[in-house]
Design a protein around this motif. Sequence first.
Motif, PDB file in Angstrom:
ATOM      1  N   SER A   1       0.860  -1.190   0.000  1.00 44.71           N
ATOM      2  CA  SER A   1       0.000   0.000   0.000  1.00 44.71           C
ATOM      3  C   SER A   1       0.892   1.236   0.000  1.00 44.71           C
ATOM      4  O   SER A   1       2.095   1.158   0.308  1.00 44.71           O
ATOM      5  CB  SER A   1      -0.889  -0.002   1.240  1.00 44.71           C
ATOM      6  OG  SER A   1      -0.086   0.079   2.405  1.00 44.71           O
ATOM      7  N   ALA A   2       0.326   2.375  -0.312  1.00 42.27           N
ATOM      8  CA  ALA A   2       1.096   3.632  -0.311  1.00 42.27           C
ATOM      9  C   ALA A   2       1.735   3.913   1.052  1.00 42.27           C
ATOM     10  O   ALA A   2       2.922   4.266   1.109  1.00 42.27           O
ATOM     11  CB  ALA A   2       0.215   4.791  -0.754  1.00 42.27           C
ATOM     12  N   PRO A   3       1.005   3.725   2.178  1.00 36.77           N
ATOM     13  CA  PRO A   3       1.650   3.961   3.477  1.00 36.77           C
ATOM     14  C   PRO A   3       2.840   3.027   3.733  1.00 36.77           C
ATOM     15  O   PRO A   3       3.868   3.454   4.261  1.00 36.77           O
ATOM     16  CB  PRO A   3       0.533   3.700   4.496  1.00 36.77           C
ATOM     17  CG  PRO A   3      -0.733   3.936   3.747  1.00 36.77           C
ATOM     18  CD  PRO A   3      -0.437   3.481   2.349  1.00 36.77           C
ATOM     19  N   LEU A   4       2.725   1.764   3.322  1.00 37.37           N
ATOM     20  CA  LEU A   4       3.843   0.839   3.518  1.00 37.37           C
ATOM     21  C   LEU A   4       5.001   1.162   2.584  1.00 37.37           C
ATOM     22  O   LEU A   4       6.172   1.018   2.968  1.00 37.37           O
ATOM     23  CB  LEU A   4       3.393  -0.615   3.313  1.00 37.37           C
ATOM     24  CG  LEU A   4       2.553  -1.202   4.436  1.00 37.37           C
ATOM     25  CD1 LEU A   4       2.150  -2.633   4.106  1.00 37.37           C
ATOM     26  CD2 LEU A   4       3.301  -1.159   5.766  1.00 37.37           C
ATOM     27  N   GLU A   5       4.703   1.627   1.378  1.00 31.38           N
ATOM     28  CA  GLU A   5       5.772   2.043   0.460  1.00 31.38           C
ATOM     29  C   GLU A   5       6.565   3.208   1.058  1.00 31.38           C
ATOM     30  O   GLU A   5       7.795   3.233   0.989  1.00 31.38           O
ATOM     31  CB  GLU A   5       5.202   2.439  -0.894  1.00 31.38           C
ATOM     32  CG  GLU A   5       4.813   1.261  -1.745  1.00 31.38           C
ATOM     33  CD  GLU A   5       4.299   1.670  -3.116  1.00 31.38           C
ATOM     34  OE1 GLU A   5       4.278   2.886  -3.437  1.00 31.38           O
ATOM     35  OE2 GLU A   5       3.908   0.774  -3.868  1.00 31.38           O
ATOM     36  N   ARG A   6       5.853   4.171   1.651  1.00 29.89           N
ATOM     37  CA  ARG A   6       6.538   5.310   2.280  1.00 29.89           C
ATOM     38  C   ARG A   6       7.410   4.837   3.437  1.00 29.89           C
ATOM     39  O   ARG A   6       8.556   5.280   3.575  1.00 29.89           O
ATOM     40  CB  ARG A   6       5.528   6.356   2.756  1.00 29.89           C
ATOM     41  CG  ARG A   6       4.927   7.174   1.621  1.00 29.89           C
ATOM     42  CD  ARG A   6       4.120   8.362   2.137  1.00 29.89           C
ATOM     43  NE  ARG A   6       2.965   7.977   2.936  1.00 29.89           N
ATOM     44  CZ  ARG A   6       1.776   7.673   2.443  1.00 29.89           C
ATOM     45  NH1 ARG A   6       1.578   7.689   1.146  1.00 29.89           N
ATOM     46  NH2 ARG A   6       0.779   7.353   3.241  1.00 29.89           N
ATOM     47  N   LEU A   7       6.885   3.945   4.255  1.00 34.30           N
ATOM     48  CA  LEU A   7       7.644   3.437   5.398  1.00 34.30           C
ATOM     49  C   LEU A   7       8.890   2.682   4.950  1.00 34.30           C
ATOM     50  O   LEU A   7       9.974   2.893   5.483  1.00 34.30           O
ATOM     51  CB  LEU A   7       6.760   2.531   6.266  1.00 34.30           C
ATOM     52  CG  LEU A   7       7.434   1.905   7.492  1.00 34.30           C
ATOM     53  CD1 LEU A   7       7.952   2.983   8.437  1.00 34.30           C
ATOM     54  CD2 LEU A   7       6.466   0.978   8.201  1.00 34.30           C
ATOM     55  N   THR A   8       8.752   1.816   3.971  1.00 32.63           N
ATOM     56  CA  THR A   8       9.922   1.055   3.504  1.00 32.63           C
ATOM     57  C   THR A   8      10.952   1.974   2.865  1.00 32.63           C
ATOM     58  O   THR A   8      12.149   1.752   3.008  1.00 32.63           O
ATOM     59  CB  THR A   8       9.528  -0.072   2.528  1.00 32.63           C
ATOM     60  OG1 THR A   8       8.853   0.483   1.407  1.00 32.63           O
ATOM     61  CG2 THR A   8       8.678  -1.119   3.207  1.00 32.63           C
ATOM     62  N   SER A   9      10.491   3.023   2.209  1.00 30.98           N
ATOM     63  CA  SER A   9      11.424   3.978   1.621  1.00 30.98           C
ATOM     64  C   SER A   9      12.173   4.744   2.710  1.00 30.98           C
ATOM     65  O   SER A   9      13.398   4.896   2.643  1.00 30.98           O
ATOM     66  CB  SER A   9      10.666   4.943   0.713  1.00 30.98           C
ATOM     67  OG  SER A   9      11.545   5.869   0.134  1.00 30.98           O
ATOM     68  N   LEU A  10      11.449   5.206   3.730  1.00 32.76           N
ATOM     69  CA  LEU A  10      12.093   5.921   4.835  1.00 32.76           C
ATOM     70  C   LEU A  10      13.099   5.046   5.569  1.00 32.76           C
ATOM     71  O   LEU A  10      14.147   5.509   6.006  1.00 32.76           O
ATOM     72  CB  LEU A  10      11.040   6.420   5.831  1.00 32.76           C
ATOM     73  CG  LEU A  10      10.239   7.636   5.405  1.00 32.76           C
ATOM     74  CD1 LEU A  10       9.085   7.873   6.373  1.00 32.76           C
ATOM     75  CD2 LEU A  10      11.133   8.861   5.337  1.00 32.76           C
ATOM     76  N   ALA A  11      12.774   3.768   5.694  1.00 32.08           N
ATOM     77  CA  ALA A  11      13.654   2.827   6.394  1.00 32.08           C
ATOM     78  C   ALA A  11      14.731   2.258   5.466  1.00 32.08           C
ATOM     79  O   ALA A  11      15.533   1.431   5.889  1.00 32.08           O
ATOM     80  CB  ALA A  11      12.830   1.693   6.983  1.00 32.08           C
ATOM     81  N   GLU A  12      14.731   2.725   4.204  1.00 35.70           N
ATOM     82  CA  GLU A  12      15.684   2.271   3.195  1.00 35.70           C
ATOM     83  C   GLU A  12      15.637   0.753   2.994  1.00 35.70           C
ATOM     84  O   GLU A  12      16.653   0.093   2.833  1.00 35.70           O
ATOM     85  CB  GLU A  12      17.093   2.756   3.525  1.00 35.70           C
ATOM     86  CG  GLU A  12      17.191   4.268   3.539  1.00 35.70           C
ATOM     87  CD  GLU A  12      18.569   4.803   3.842  1.00 35.70           C
ATOM     88  OE1 GLU A  12      19.463   4.018   4.227  1.00 35.70           O
ATOM     89  OE2 GLU A  12      18.750   6.019   3.703  1.00 35.70           O
ATOM     90  N   LEU A  13      14.421   0.221   3.013  1.00 33.22           N
ATOM     91  CA  LEU A  13      14.199  -1.208   2.793  1.00 33.22           C
ATOM     92  C   LEU A  13      13.665  -1.492   1.399  1.00 33.22           C
ATOM     93  O   LEU A  13      13.492  -2.658   1.041  1.00 33.22           O
ATOM     94  CB  LEU A  13      13.207  -1.748   3.829  1.00 33.22           C
ATOM     95  CG  LEU A  13      13.647  -1.672   5.279  1.00 33.22           C
ATOM     96  CD1 LEU A  13      12.499  -2.042   6.200  1.00 33.22           C
ATOM     97  CD2 LEU A  13      14.851  -2.570   5.513  1.00 33.22           C
ATOM     98  N   ASP A  14      13.410  -0.454   0.621  1.00 35.74           N
ATOM     99  CA  ASP A  14      12.787  -0.653  -0.678  1.00 35.74           C
ATOM    100  C   ASP A  14      13.646  -1.482  -1.631  1.00 35.74           C
ATOM    101  O   ASP A  14      13.120  -2.228  -2.449  1.00 35.74           O
ATOM    102  CB  ASP A  14      12.358   0.665  -1.323  1.00 35.74           C
ATOM    103  CG  ASP A  14      13.277   1.832  -1.073  1.00 35.74           C
ATOM    104  OD1 ASP A  14      14.281   1.682  -0.381  1.00 35.74           O
ATOM    105  OD2 ASP A  14      12.962   2.920  -1.587  1.00 35.74           O
ATOM    106  N   ALA A  15      14.975  -1.423  -1.512  1.00 39.72           N
ATOM    107  CA  ALA A  15      15.828  -2.252  -2.374  1.00 39.72           C
ATOM    108  C   ALA A  15      15.640  -3.734  -2.062  1.00 39.72           C
ATOM    109  O   ALA A  15      15.600  -4.567  -2.983  1.00 39.72           O
ATOM    110  CB  ALA A  15      17.288  -1.860  -2.198  1.00 39.72           C
ATOM    111  N   LEU A  16      15.511  -4.069  -0.795  1.00 35.30           N
ATOM    112  CA  LEU A  16      15.277  -5.472  -0.418  1.00 35.30           C
ATOM    113  C   LEU A  16      13.935  -5.965  -0.922  1.00 35.30           C
ATOM    114  O   LEU A  16      13.808  -7.103  -1.394  1.00 35.30           O
ATOM    115  CB  LEU A  16      15.329  -5.638   1.094  1.00 35.30           C
ATOM    116  CG  LEU A  16      16.695  -5.493   1.750  1.00 35.30           C
ATOM    117  CD1 LEU A  16      16.541  -5.498   3.265  1.00 35.30           C
ATOM    118  CD2 LEU A  16      17.619  -6.595   1.312  1.00 35.30           C
ATOM    119  N   ILE A  17      12.948  -5.134  -0.856  1.00 33.05           N
ATOM    120  CA  ILE A  17      11.605  -5.518  -1.298  1.00 33.05           C
ATOM    121  C   ILE A  17      11.562  -5.565  -2.825  1.00 33.05           C
ATOM    122  O   ILE A  17      10.868  -6.398  -3.404  1.00 33.05           O
ATOM    123  CB  ILE A  17      10.542  -4.571  -0.708  1.00 33.05           C
ATOM    124  CG1 ILE A  17      10.482  -4.806   0.806  1.00 33.05           C
ATOM    125  CG2 ILE A  17       9.193  -4.773  -1.342  1.00 33.05           C
ATOM    126  CD1 ILE A  17       9.675  -3.804   1.574  1.00 33.05           C
ATOM    127  N   GLY A  18      12.330  -4.705  -3.465  1.00 35.32           N
ATOM    128  CA  GLY A  18      12.372  -4.693  -4.925  1.00 35.32           C
ATOM    129  C   GLY A  18      13.058  -5.902  -5.516  1.00 35.32           C
ATOM    130  O   GLY A  18      12.852  -6.249  -6.669  1.00 35.32           O
TER     131      GLY A  18
END
Length: 80
Positions: A57-74
């Motif tokens: 969801s958009a809120p979880l995308e923002r959280l993962t981006s702030l926590a710099e976890l988006d590369a792991l999820i990607g």
Amino acid sequence: ADVAAAGVKWLESARLTDVVLDFSDVSKASSAAISVLFEWLRACHSLGIVVTSIALSAPLERLTSLAELDALIGSPNAEA
């Protein structure tokens, strides 16, 4: 913790080769939801299940981006 454990148990018994993890209906940014996601990712990796995609969801995308976890999820099939 109960949701994560139940999901892991299901993954172990389902005998899947691939899975889509869909968190798109999670309405609030939550570290608990991210913890569940990573627990399921670890389980998939150890069971040899390919994660085809992860929907957040958009809120979880923002959280993962702030926590710099988006590369792991990607790259969900890469070893952490």
